[in-house]
Design a protein around this motif. Structure first.
Motif, mmCIF file in Angstrom:
data_model
loop_
_atom_site.group_PDB
_atom_site.id
_atom_site.type_symbol
_atom_site.label_atom_id
_atom_site.label_comp_id
_atom_site.label_asym_id
_atom_site.label_seq_id
_atom_site.Cartn_x
_atom_site.Cartn_y
_atom_site.Cartn_z
ATOM 1 N N ASN A 228 0.831 -1.211 0.000
ATOM 2 C CA ASN A 228 0.000 0.000 0.000
ATOM 3 C C ASN A 228 0.862 1.257 0.000
ATOM 4 O OD1 ASN A 228 -2.461 -1.323 -0.090
ATOM 5 N ND2 ASN A 228 -2.568 -1.505 2.135
ATOM 6 N N THR A 229 1.938 1.245 0.764
ATOM 7 C CA THR A 229 2.846 2.398 0.800
ATOM 8 C C THR A 229 3.490 2.603 -0.564
ATOM 9 O OG1 THR A 229 3.292 2.030 3.149
ATOM 10 C CG2 THR A 229 4.882 3.370 1.940
ATOM 11 N N ARG A 230 3.928 1.523 -1.169
ATOM 12 C CA ARG A 230 4.545 1.579 -2.502
ATOM 13 C C ARG A 230 3.578 2.165 -3.518
ATOM 14 N NH1 ARG A 230 5.058 -1.050 -7.212
ATOM 15 N NH2 ARG A 230 7.151 -1.362 -8.039
ATOM 16 N N LYS A 231 2.353 1.670 -3.502
ATOM 17 C CA LYS A 231 1.331 2.160 -4.426
ATOM 18 C C LYS A 231 1.085 3.657 -4.214
ATOM 19 C CE LYS A 231 -2.421 -0.304 -5.368
ATOM 20 N NZ LYS A 231 -3.753 -0.927 -5.238
ATOM 21 N N TYR A 232 1.015 4.065 -2.959
ATOM 22 C CA TYR A 232 0.780 5.476 -2.632
ATOM 23 C C TYR A 232 1.921 6.357 -3.156
ATOM 24 C CZ TYR A 232 0.248 9.760 0.013
ATOM 25 O OH TYR A 232 0.134 11.084 0.355
ATOM 26 N N VAL A 233 3.168 5.962 -2.888
ATOM 27 C CA VAL A 233 4.319 6.770 -3.317
ATOM 28 C C VAL A 233 4.351 6.882 -4.836
ATOM 29 C CG1 VAL A 233 6.844 6.887 -3.374
ATOM 30 C CG2 VAL A 233 5.681 6.302 -1.244
ATOM 31 N N LEU A 234 4.135 5.788 -5.538
ATOM 32 C CA LEU A 234 4.147 5.835 -7.006
ATOM 33 C C LEU A 234 3.003 6.671 -7.560
ATOM 34 C CD1 LEU A 234 5.197 2.182 -7.879
ATOM 35 C CD2 LEU A 234 6.562 4.269 -8.140
ATOM 36 N N ALA A 235 1.864 6.681 -6.890
ATOM 37 C CA ALA A 235 0.738 7.507 -7.341
ATOM 38 C C ALA A 235 1.030 8.988 -7.122
ATOM 39 C CB ALA A 235 -0.537 7.107 -6.612
ATOM 40 N N GLN A 236 1.693 9.313 -6.010
ATOM 41 C CA GLN A 236 1.998 10.708 -5.694
ATOM 42 C C GLN A 236 3.164 11.252 -6.511
ATOM 43 O OE1 GLN A 236 0.096 12.650 -3.525
ATOM 44 N NE2 GLN A 236 -1.183 10.838 -3.758
ATOM 45 N N LYS A 237 4.145 10.397 -6.763
ATOM 46 C CA LYS A 237 5.365 10.807 -7.467
ATOM 47 C C LYS A 237 5.707 9.742 -8.505
ATOM 48 C CE LYS A 237 7.174 13.065 -3.355
ATOM 49 N NZ LYS A 237 8.272 13.098 -2.388
ATOM 50 N N PRO A 238 5.094 9.794 -9.665
ATOM 51 C CA PRO A 238 5.283 8.725 -10.658
ATOM 52 C C PRO A 238 6.605 8.779 -11.429
ATOM 53 C CG PRO A 238 3.745 10.351 -11.484
ATOM 54 C CD PRO A 238 4.066 10.740 -10.070
ATOM 55 N N LEU A 239 7.375 9.862 -11.244
ATOM 56 C CA LEU A 239 8.607 10.001 -12.010
ATOM 57 C C LEU A 239 9.841 9.863 -11.138
ATOM 58 C CD1 LEU A 239 7.696 12.998 -14.334
ATOM 59 C CD2 LEU A 239 7.525 10.550 -14.813
ATOM 60 N N CYS A 240 10.859 9.263 -11.722
ATOM 61 C CA CYS A 240 12.173 9.143 -11.104
ATOM 62 C C CYS A 240 12.844 10.512 -11.127
ATOM 63 C CB CYS A 240 12.997 8.141 -11.909
ATOM 64 S SG CYS A 240 14.699 7.921 -11.345
ATOM 65 N N ARG A 241 13.898 10.656 -10.363
ATOM 66 C CA ARG A 241 14.652 11.913 -10.355
ATOM 67 C C ARG A 241 15.266 12.229 -11.715
ATOM 68 N NH1 ARG A 241 19.037 9.449 -6.199
ATOM 69 N NH2 ARG A 241 19.972 7.939 -7.609
ATOM 70 N N CYS A 242 15.449 11.204 -12.572
ATOM 71 C CA CYS A 242 16.006 11.415 -13.909
ATOM 72 C C CYS A 242 14.924 11.777 -14.931
ATOM 73 C CB CYS A 242 16.776 10.179 -14.366
ATOM 74 S SG CYS A 242 15.725 8.775 -14.803
ATOM 75 N N GLY A 243 13.654 11.700 -14.517
ATOM 76 C CA GLY A 243 12.560 12.054 -15.412
ATOM 77 C C GLY A 243 11.834 10.867 -16.025
ATOM 78 N N LYS A 244 12.408 9.671 -15.901
ATOM 79 C CA LYS A 244 11.750 8.470 -16.425
ATOM 80 C C LYS A 244 10.628 8.042 -15.474
ATOM 81 C CE LYS A 244 15.905 6.429 -18.464
ATOM 82 N NZ LYS A 244 16.808 5.258 -18.336
ATOM 83 N N LEU A 245 9.779 7.165 -15.957
ATOM 84 C CA LEU A 245 8.717 6.604 -15.130
ATOM 85 C C LEU A 245 9.338 5.761 -14.007
ATOM 86 C CD1 LEU A 245 5.639 6.375 -14.876
ATOM 87 C CD2 LEU A 245 5.797 4.285 -16.231
ATOM 88 N N ALA A 246 8.931 6.031 -12.783
ATOM 89 C CA ALA A 246 9.444 5.274 -11.632
ATOM 90 C C ALA A 246 8.772 3.910 -11.577
ATOM 91 C CB ALA A 246 9.183 6.040 -10.347
ATOM 92 N N GLN A 247 9.571 2.896 -11.296
ATOM 93 C CA GLN A 247 9.071 1.530 -11.153
ATOM 94 C C GLN A 247 9.407 0.962 -9.789
ATOM 95 O OE1 GLN A 247 11.747 1.110 -14.108
ATOM 96 N NE2 GLN A 247 10.354 0.641 -15.785
#
Length: 70
Positions: free
Chosen positions: A11-30
């Motif tokens: 649930n925490t992982r899902k929340y973080v990815l929903a709030q911040k979907p991009l990596c610091r480099c600009g790519k999609l965070a996985q």
């Protein structure tokens, strides 16, 4: 570690990815990375200890930590 298979982590992982979907480099965070590793006492669910990363940045961060002995 048991953290990564818990409902709380998923649930925490899902929340973080929903709030911040991009990596610091600009790519999609996985991946969700612990800024302070759990092995060094990092809080497993604290949002200020988590950052979204793409697979490449996550791999590079872990590689650097191994080299530095972190």
């Amino acid at each position: 570690m048991k953290v990564y298979h818990s409902a709380k982590w998923l649930n925490t992982r899902k929340y973080v990815l929903a709030q911040k979907p991009l990596c610091r480099c600009g790519k999609l965070a996985q991946e969700i990375d612990h800024i302070v590793p759990l092995s060094r006492g990092g809080a497993p669910y604290a949002l200020d200890n988590l950052q979204p990363l793409c697979a490449d940045c996550h791999r590079d961060k872990h590689r650097a930590e191994r080299v530095l002995g972190i």
